[in-house]
Write an enzyme that holds these catalytic residues in place. Structure first.
Site, PDB file in Angstrom:
ATOM      1  N   GLU A   1       0.848  -1.199   0.000  1.00  0.00           N
ATOM      2  CA  GLU A   1       0.000   0.000   0.000  1.00  0.00           C
ATOM      3  C   GLU A   1       0.874   1.234   0.000  1.00  0.00           C
ATOM      4  OE1 GLU A   1      -3.420  -0.036   2.873  1.00  0.00           O
ATOM      5  OE2 GLU A   1      -2.458  -1.907   3.500  1.00  0.00           O
TER       6      GLU A   1
ATOM      7  N   LYS B   1       2.186   4.658   1.587  1.00  0.00           N
ATOM      8  CA  LYS B   1       2.290   5.228   2.931  1.00  0.00           C
ATOM      9  C   LYS B   1       1.909   6.696   2.792  1.00  0.00           C
ATOM     10  CE  LYS B   1       5.345   5.633   6.885  1.00  0.00           C
ATOM     11  NZ  LYS B   1       4.680   6.863   7.281  1.00  0.00           N
TER      12      LYS B   1
ATOM     13  N   ARG C   1      -1.936   9.299  11.363  1.00  0.00           N
ATOM     14  CA  ARG C   1      -2.540   7.990  11.575  1.00  0.00           C
ATOM     15  C   ARG C   1      -3.558   8.128  12.700  1.00  0.00           C
ATOM     16  NH1 ARG C   1       0.019   2.708  11.810  1.00  0.00           N
ATOM     17  NH2 ARG C   1      -1.708   1.209  11.761  1.00  0.00           N
TER      18      ARG C   1
ATOM     19  N   GLU D   1      -5.487   6.784   7.669  1.00  0.00           N
ATOM     20  CA  GLU D   1      -4.685   7.996   7.637  1.00  0.00           C
ATOM     21  C   GLU D   1      -5.609   9.186   7.448  1.00  0.00           C
ATOM     22  OE1 GLU D   1      -1.343   7.222   7.706  1.00  0.00           O
ATOM     23  OE2 GLU D   1      -0.502   9.257   7.682  1.00  0.00           O
TER      24      GLU D   1
ATOM     25  N   LYS E   1       7.729  -0.540   6.574  1.00  0.00           N
ATOM     26  CA  LYS E   1       7.544   0.718   5.824  1.00  0.00           C
ATOM     27  C   LYS E   1       8.832   0.985   5.063  1.00  0.00           C
ATOM     28  CE  LYS E   1       8.613   3.686   9.801  1.00  0.00           C
ATOM     29  NZ  LYS E   1       8.096   4.716  10.686  1.00  0.00           N
TER      30      LYS E   1
END
Lengths: 540, 338
Positions: A228, A230, A235, A278, A400
Site C-alpha cells: 500500500e 504510505k 494515523r 490515515e 515501511k
C-alpha cells in the site's frame, strides 16, 4: 499536594527523558491512591475542572495584591500561574493549616459551585508554600508543560507493574482517573481489569522501517505481501460506539473535537466498528498535502471557514472491530475483505480505501517507491497477508519503505548551544541557500537542523564553530559562511514566517561536506522550483 | 534648593562635591570610595581608592596593586574627614569586606547602600542599620515576586540531590566573589566535610577568603589532573564553578554533570529552565523585596534614591507610603551576575 508540586518542579527542570521517567516511577511508587492517579490525569491534561479558569486566578490575585505590582511582575515572569503563586501573601508559618492532599484539592475544586470557587481556592492557596501554589495554579490554568507525554506515562506505569507498555495502553484508555483498578493490577493486588468501554482506544500496529538487508527475503515471498502507499497525514483510529464516536491519535489522545466531520461520518457506521486509517485533507477525489493538513492540527474547535477550506477524510488501512467482533486475530487478507465489504455497505465521501498496489518484482516495487503519483505519499508499506493485527512495532509483519528524502547542499550560518547533555556543544544549526540580493549573491536562512551527525562529528563541528565565529547574539553564534552540509528533508512548503518564503519539513544533516566550496551550495530558486513541481503534481 | 544638592550625578558616577570624591565610580577617577569588590562597583585605574581592608585585599588580588595609584584601607565604623565631609563605613552584609558608605555633611547624613542583604552570612559581617536623611539604595530584586527562602533549605536540597545522584558530579554555578564562598561556608555549617572541588577561576578568591580568616577547607581543584581520573573522582562530589563555565567546554570533563545554579533569579522557574538548570538554588547576596521595603522604612530617611535594579515597583510602593523616592540615573551597575 506538596509531593505533586515537587514532582512537577523536578520534571520541569529534568533535561532528559530518562530522568523524567525515573522521577515519574519514583513518584508513582511512593504516592498512595488516589493522589497518584489524579497526578497522572493532571500531567496528561485530562482533568475536568470546568469552572476553574485563568480568569478566576486573575481576579483572586487582583484582590490580594496591588494590581500595578501584579502587572509588572506578570510582565517580568511571563506566566500567570507562577506570578500569582509568587505574589500570594505568605501566611505566618505557624498560622498555616496543613497542606491539602492533591485528591482533596481536586475533589473540592471539581465539586464547588462557581460562586464558592474563589473562597475555596484562596483557602487552598493559604495552606500551600510557593511551589505548592504554583502547582495548584498550573492545574487550574491548564497546560502544565513539564515535558511529559502519554508515552512517558505509559512507560512509567509499565515499569511500575513490570509489564509490556502495550498492555498498559490497552487498559489505560478504558479507565478514568484516578485509575485505582489499573494500579491495583500493576501492583499485583487485583486481576487484569476486564470491563472495557466500547469506545476505548486500541493500540496501533506499526510498521517497522525496512532495511536494504531485508529485501531479498521479501523478494522471495513477494506474493505473500500486500503493498500500500504510505500516506503523509496523521494515523488515526475512528471508533463508532452505541452512544457516539471517538477519534484517537497514534498516542491514544482523543482528537475528535478537532475533526467533527469524522465523528459525523462515524454515525453512519454500525456501533462497535473500529477503523484504522490515515487522516488527510480530502476534497472529493482530491487529496491535499501535509502543509494543508497542518492548518487543521492543534485547533480544538475549528471554525466553519477552516472546515470548509480544508475538509478531512480517512484513507482506510484496516478494520479492527466490526459490530463488536474483534477482528484483530484474523489474517490481514481476511480483515481487508471485511473492510472492503463494510465500505461497499456503508459508503461515505469521507472514507476511502487505501488501494492495494501490485508489484511482481523488487524492481517494480522500487519504481513505485521512487516515483509515487501524489505528493502526499511518502513511500510504501508492505503487510504480510497472514499477519494478525498486533499492538506495537512488530518486526517482520509490516514494513515501511519510505522514499528517499529530498536533499540540498546548504551553508551553515548560525549555531546555537543545545540542551541537557548538549548544553556545552553548538549543536543546533541554521542553514542558508543563495539568492540574488541587491548587492550581489547573498545567503538566506532556509532550514534548521539538530540531528543527523555522529558524536564525533559534533565535537569537530563544535570546535570548528568556535574557531569560525564572526558575531555573537546571546546564545547564538554567526559563523563564517563557508561550511556546506548536505541536508535531507521530507517536503517543502511556503511560509510567510520565514525570510526565505519557504520552510523545509523534517530537515536533518545527511553529510558534512568539508570538501565543498560554499559558492557551490544550493540556490533558493532551485528549492522554489521544487515547490512548484510538487504543487503541480498535487493538482494533477 | 535641595538639602542634597552637594551630591552630583556625573557620567563617572555620583560625585560628592564637598569631599572631592566619587562613590563606586564607573570610570577611572582621581579619588574613589568603593563599597565592595564586585567588578561593577570597583573599577581599576583610580588615583586613590578608599575601601575596607578586606575590599582592598580583594581589589589587589583581582587587579594587582599597580591598578590603583593608592589603595587606602579604612576599617569599618572609623570616621575620617575628607574636605568638608565626614566618611565612614558600615557593614552591608553583601560579601566579605562590603560596606555601606556613610557621609555626613553640615548636619545631614547620607548612606550609600552599595549592594546589601539583611540575612546572616557566615562569610561577612552582618548589615548594620544606619538611620539617615537620604538613603541611596540598590534595587536588584525590586519586584514582589522576589522573596528569597532561607538559604539553609536550599543547601539541604543541594545535599539531597548529591545523595540521590552518586554517579553524577553536582556542579553549582556561583559568582566567584562572595556567592561561592558563602555556599562553601553554608555547606560546612550543614555538616558537609568532604572536599569541595573548584573550577580554577574560583581558587584565588577562596584562598584569599581563607587568608582573611573565613574557614572553607578542604578545597581541591576540580580539573588539573589527567582526564580519566577526574571523571571517576568527581562522581558524587560537589563542584563549584563560575556561571559561565556551566555552558563551557570545561564541563564536559565531569561525569554526567547535574547543573545547579545559586542565584536570586532562580526564584523564577522559567528563567532557570531557559538556562538549562536542573537544580535551581534560590540563594542571593542581595536584599529581597521584603528586605528592600523594610530597610527603606527603617532607615527613616526623608528621601530615597534608587541606583540600580527595578526601581519602578519600589518607587510605586514607597510613594503610597508617603516616602519620597526617585531613580538616580546612573547606568553601568549590573543585575546580579548570572
Amino acid at each position: 499536594m506538596q509531593a505533586f508540586a515537587e514532582l512537577l518542579e523536578r520534571l520541569l527542570h529534568a533535561p532528559q527523558r530518562t530522568a523524567k521517567l525515573a522521577l515519574l516511577c519514583d513518584y508513582l511508587r511512593r504516592t498512595p491512591d488516589p493522589d497518584r492517579g489524579w497526578a497522572l490525569a493532571a500531567l496528561l491534561g485530562t482533568l475536568e475542572l470546568p469552572h476553574a479558569k485563568p480568569a478566576l486566578v486573575r481576579a483572586l490575585s487582583a484582590e490580594r495584591s496591588d494590581p500595578v505590582l501584579f502587572a509588572w511582575s506578570y510582565d517580568y515572569v511571563g506566566d500567570l500561574a507562577e506570578t500569582a503563586a509568587l505574589l500570594w501573601p505568605e501566611p505566618a508559618s505557624d498560622a498555616r493549616a496543613a497542606p491539602p492532599r492533591l485528591s482533596e484539592a481536586i475533589a473540592a475544586l471539581a465539586a464547588a459551585p462557581k460562586s464558592r470557587l474563589p473562597a475555596l481556592l484562596a483557602d487552598l492557596l493559604d495552606r500551600l508554600d510557593a511551589t505548592g501554589r504554583w502547582a495548584l495554579l498550573k492545574l487550574l490554568t491548564g497546560g502544565l508543560r513539564v515535558g511529559v507525554s502519554v508515552g512517558l506515562v505509559r512507560e512509567a506505569l509499565a515499569r511500575l507493574g513490570g509489564v509490556d507498555p502495550v498492555r498498559v495502553e490497552e487498559h489505560w484508555h478504558a479507565q478514568a482517573p484516578p485509575y485505582e483498578a489499573l494500579f491495583a493490577w500493576l501492583e499485583g493486588r487485583a486481576p487484569e481489569p476486564a470491563g472495557r468501554d466500547a469506545l476505548a482506544f486500541r493500540p496501533f500496529m506499526l510498521a517497522h522501517p525496512l532495511d536494504e538487508a531485508d529485501l531479498p527475503a521479501i523478494a522471495d515471498t513477494l506474493a505473500d505481501w500486500a503493498v500500500e502507499w504510505k500516506w503523509d497525514g496523521i494515523r488515526v483510529q475512528l471508533v463508532a460506539g452505541p452512544s457516539g464516536a471517538r477519534l484517537y491519535s497514534r498516542s491514544g489522545e482523543e482528537i475528535g473535537a478537532s475533526f467533527p466531520e469524522l465523528l459525523e461520518t462515524a454515525r453512519g457506521l454500525d456501533p462497535g466498528t473500529v477503523l484504522d486509517g490515515e487522516l488527510v485533507v480530502m476534497r472529493g477525489e482530491e487529496i491535499g498535502g501535509f502543509d494543508e493538513l497542518q492548518q487543521r492540527l492543534n485547533r480544538k474547535r475549528p471554525s466553519a471557514r477552516i472546515l470548509a477550506r480544508c475538509p478531512v477524510g480517512l484513507v482506510l488501512y484496516d478494520l479492527l472491530f466490526e459490530s463488536g467482533e474483534d477482528l484483530r486475530p484474523l489474517p490481514f487478507a481476511a480483515r481487508r475483505r471485511r473492510l472492503e465489504s463494510l465500505l461497499a455497505r456503508c459508503p461515505s465521501p469521507r472514507l476511502r480505501l487505501s488501494p492495494l498496489l501490485s508489484a511482481h518484482s523488487l524492481e517494480e516495487l522500487g519504481r513505485l517507491r521512487r516515483a509515487p503519483p501524489h505528493p502526499a505519499i511518502e513511500g510504501l508499506v508492505l503487510k504480510h497477508k497472514a499477519s494478525p493485527y498486533r499492538a506495537g512495532r512488530v518486526k517482520g509483519s509490516w514494513w515501511k519503505w519510505k522514499r528517499d528524502p529530498f536533499s540540498a547542499d546548504l551553508v551553515l550560518l548560525y549555531a546555537q548551544r543545545g540542551h541537557g547533555k548538549r548544553s556545552s556543544f553548538y549543536s543546533d544549526y541554521t542553514f542558508g541557500a543563495w539568492r540574488e540580493g541587491p548587492s550581489g549573491p547573498e545567503l538566506v536562512p532556509v532550514a534548521k537542523a539538530y540531528s543527523g551527525y555522529t558524536d564525533e562529528e559534533l565535537v569537530r563541528l563544535d570546535r570548528w564553530i568556535r574557531a569560525h565565529t564572526i558575531a555573537r547574539f546571546g546564545p547564538v553564534r554567526a559563523v563564517e559562511p563557508v561550511l556546506v552540509f548536505e541536508i535531507g528533508f521530507e517536503g517543502i512548503r511556503r511560509s510567510s514566517r520565514h525570510k526565505s518564503g519557504i520552510a523545509l519539513r523534517f530537515p536533518r544533516v545527511l553529510r558534512i561536506r568539508w570538501d565543498k566550496p560554499a559558492a557551490e551550495a544550493e540556490r533558493l530558486a532551485v528549492l522554489e522550483a521544487l515547490l512548484e513541481t510538487r504543487a503541480r503534481a498535487a493538482a494533477a | 534648593m535641595s538639602r542634597f544638592a552637594w551630591l552630583e550625578p556625573r557620567p563617572e558616577g555620583l560625585f560628592v562635591r564637598p569631599g572631592g570624591f566619587f562613590l563606586d565610580p564607573l570610570r577611572a577617577v582621581a579619588r574613589a570610595v568603593i563599597s565592595h569588590g564586585h567588578g561593577d562597583h570597583a573599577r581599576p585605574g583610580h588615583g586613590e581608592a578608599i575601601a575596607t581592608p578586606e575590599t582592598c585585599a580583594i581589589l589587589e588580588a583581582r587587579y594587582g596593586r599597580e591598578a590603583f595609584g593608592r589603595l587606602r584601607p579604612l576599617p569599618l565604623e572609623t570616621p575620617i574627614e575628607l574636605g568638608e565631609v565626614s566618611l565612614w563605613f558600615a557593614p552591608a552584609g553583601h560579601v566579605l569586606g562590603s560596606a555601606q558608605i556613610v557621609l555626613e555633611h553640615r548636619g545631614t547624613r547620607v548612606v550609600w547602600s552599595g549592594d546589601y542583604k539583611r540575612r546572616a552570612d557566615p562569610t561577612c559581617a552582618p548589615f548594620r542599620l544606619v538611620p539617615c536623611d537620604l538613603w541611596i539604595t540598590e534595587a536588584t530584586f525590586g519586584l514582589p515576586v522576589f522573596r528569597h527562602p532561607p538559604a539553609e533549605g536550599e543547601i539541604a536540597e543541594l545535599l539531597r540531590a548529591r545523595e540521590a545522584n552518586p554517579e553524577r558530579a553536582i556542579v553549582v554555578g556561583a559568582y566567584g566573589l562572595g556567592k561561592a564562598q558563602r555556599l562553601i561556608a553554608l555547606l560546612r555549617r550543614a555538616g558537609y566535610d568532604r572536599p569541595i572541588f573548584l573550577h580554577g577561576a574560583l581558587l584565588p578568591l577562596c584562598a584569599l577568603y581563607e587568608r582573611l580568616g573565613v574557614r572553607l577547607e578542604p578545597l581541591l581543584p576540580a580539573t588539573t589532573t589527567e582526564r580519566g581520573r577526574i571523571r571517576r573522582e568527581l562522581a558524587g562530589e560537589i563542584v563549584l564553578a563560575p556561571p559561565s563555565a556551566l555552558a563551557d567546554r570545561w564541563i564536559r570533563r565531569l561525569p554526567d554533570p547535574l547543573l545547579a545554579f545559586a542565584s536570586g533569579w532562580m526564584r523564577i522557574k522559567q528563567r532557570a529552565k531557559r538556562r538549562g538548570v536542573e537544580l535551581p538554588l534560590v540563594i542571593s547576596d542581595h536584599a529581597d523585596w521584603d528586605e528592600l521595603l523594610a530597610t527603606c522604612g527603617e532607615v527613616g530617611a526623608e528621601e530615597i534614591w534608587i541606583t540600580h535594579g527595578r526601581e519602578e515597583a519600589l518607587i510605586h510602593v514607597l510613594s503610597r507610603r508617603g516616602i519620597r523616592a526617585r531613580p538616580l540615573a546612573l547606568s553601568g551597575y549590573e543585575e546580579e551576575t548570572d
